[in-house]
Scaffold this motif. Structure first.
Motif, short mmCIF file in Angstrom:
data_model
loop_
_atom_site.label_atom_id
_atom_site.label_comp_id
_atom_site.label_asym_id
_atom_site.label_seq_id
_atom_site.Cartn_x
_atom_site.Cartn_y
_atom_site.Cartn_z
N LYS A 191 5.83 77.11 79.04
CA LYS A 191 6.16 78.27 78.20
C LYS A 191 4.97 79.21 77.99
CE LYS A 191 8.53 77.05 74.66
NZ LYS A 191 9.04 76.67 73.34
N GLN B 9 17.10 65.49 80.77
CA GLN B 9 16.87 66.40 79.64
C GLN B 9 15.42 66.32 79.17
OE1 GLN B 9 19.18 68.69 78.48
NE2 GLN B 9 17.32 69.49 77.55
N PHE B 10 14.88 65.12 79.12
CA PHE B 10 13.49 64.94 78.73
C PHE B 10 12.57 65.71 79.67
CE2 PHE B 10 9.45 62.75 79.36
CZ PHE B 10 8.91 62.86 78.08
N ALA C 104 15.53 76.78 81.64
CA ALA C 104 16.01 75.43 81.95
C ALA C 104 17.50 75.52 82.28
CB ALA C 104 15.78 74.50 80.78
N LYS D 134 13.28 68.27 81.58
CA LYS D 134 13.45 69.72 81.40
C LYS D 134 12.71 70.20 80.16
CE LYS D 134 17.91 69.93 83.69
NZ LYS D 134 19.36 70.16 83.52
N ASP D 135 12.86 69.46 79.05
CA ASP D 135 12.17 69.84 77.82
C ASP D 135 10.66 69.78 77.98
OD1 ASP D 135 14.61 68.24 75.60
OD2 ASP D 135 14.66 70.17 76.63
N TYR D 136 10.19 68.74 78.63
CA TYR D 136 8.76 68.53 78.87
C TYR D 136 8.18 69.70 79.66
CZ TYR D 136 4.65 65.76 80.30
OH TYR D 136 3.39 65.30 80.52
N GLU E 122 9.50 72.66 80.12
CA GLU E 122 9.65 73.91 79.38
C GLU E 122 8.50 74.09 78.39
OE1 GLU E 122 13.41 74.30 77.43
OE2 GLU E 122 13.02 76.35 76.83
N GLU E 123 8.17 73.05 77.64
CA GLU E 123 7.10 73.15 76.65
C GLU E 123 5.74 73.39 77.29
OE1 GLU E 123 9.30 73.57 73.62
OE2 GLU E 123 7.13 73.40 73.32
#
Length: 97
Positions: free
Chosen positions: A19, A8-9, A26, A11-13, A15-16
């Motif tokens: 973007k 999850q980290f 994601a 994916k978030d990383y 994505e940010e």
């Protein structure tokens, strides 16, 4: 759903960071098409006389997927065969867990 917190980290990383440069999805699912294997072979416990089959006997010594072609296989057909192999391999690994 993410199985591990580091997934999850990551994916978030990503994505940010991505973007500002385009559309980010994601956990996007990949819909696979139905693939059919021509021949899926699993050797018997006591496979005898395989040497009589020549090179086919060497292939038949272990589990194998056979995809016969009448003409030389194109690059796309070879990629399709590799996808089938990877899907079968993945299914076998999931069964082993």
């Amino acid at each position: 759903m993410t199985r591990f917190i580091h997934d999850q980290f990551a994916k978030d990383y990503l994505e940010e960071f991505l973007k500002p440069y385009g559309e980010v999805k994601a956990s996007s699912r990949v819909a696979g098409e139905i693939r059919e294997i021509d021949v899926l072979f699993s050797p018997a416990q006591q496979a005898n006389n395989l040497e009589m089959l020549g090179i086919l006997g060497k292939f038949a010594a272990t589990p194998a997927i056979f995809e016969p072609f009448r003409n030389p296989a194109s690059e796309e057909e070879i990629c399709d065969c590799l996808l089938k192999l990877l899907e079968v391999r993945g299914a076998l690994q999931r069964e082993a867990i």
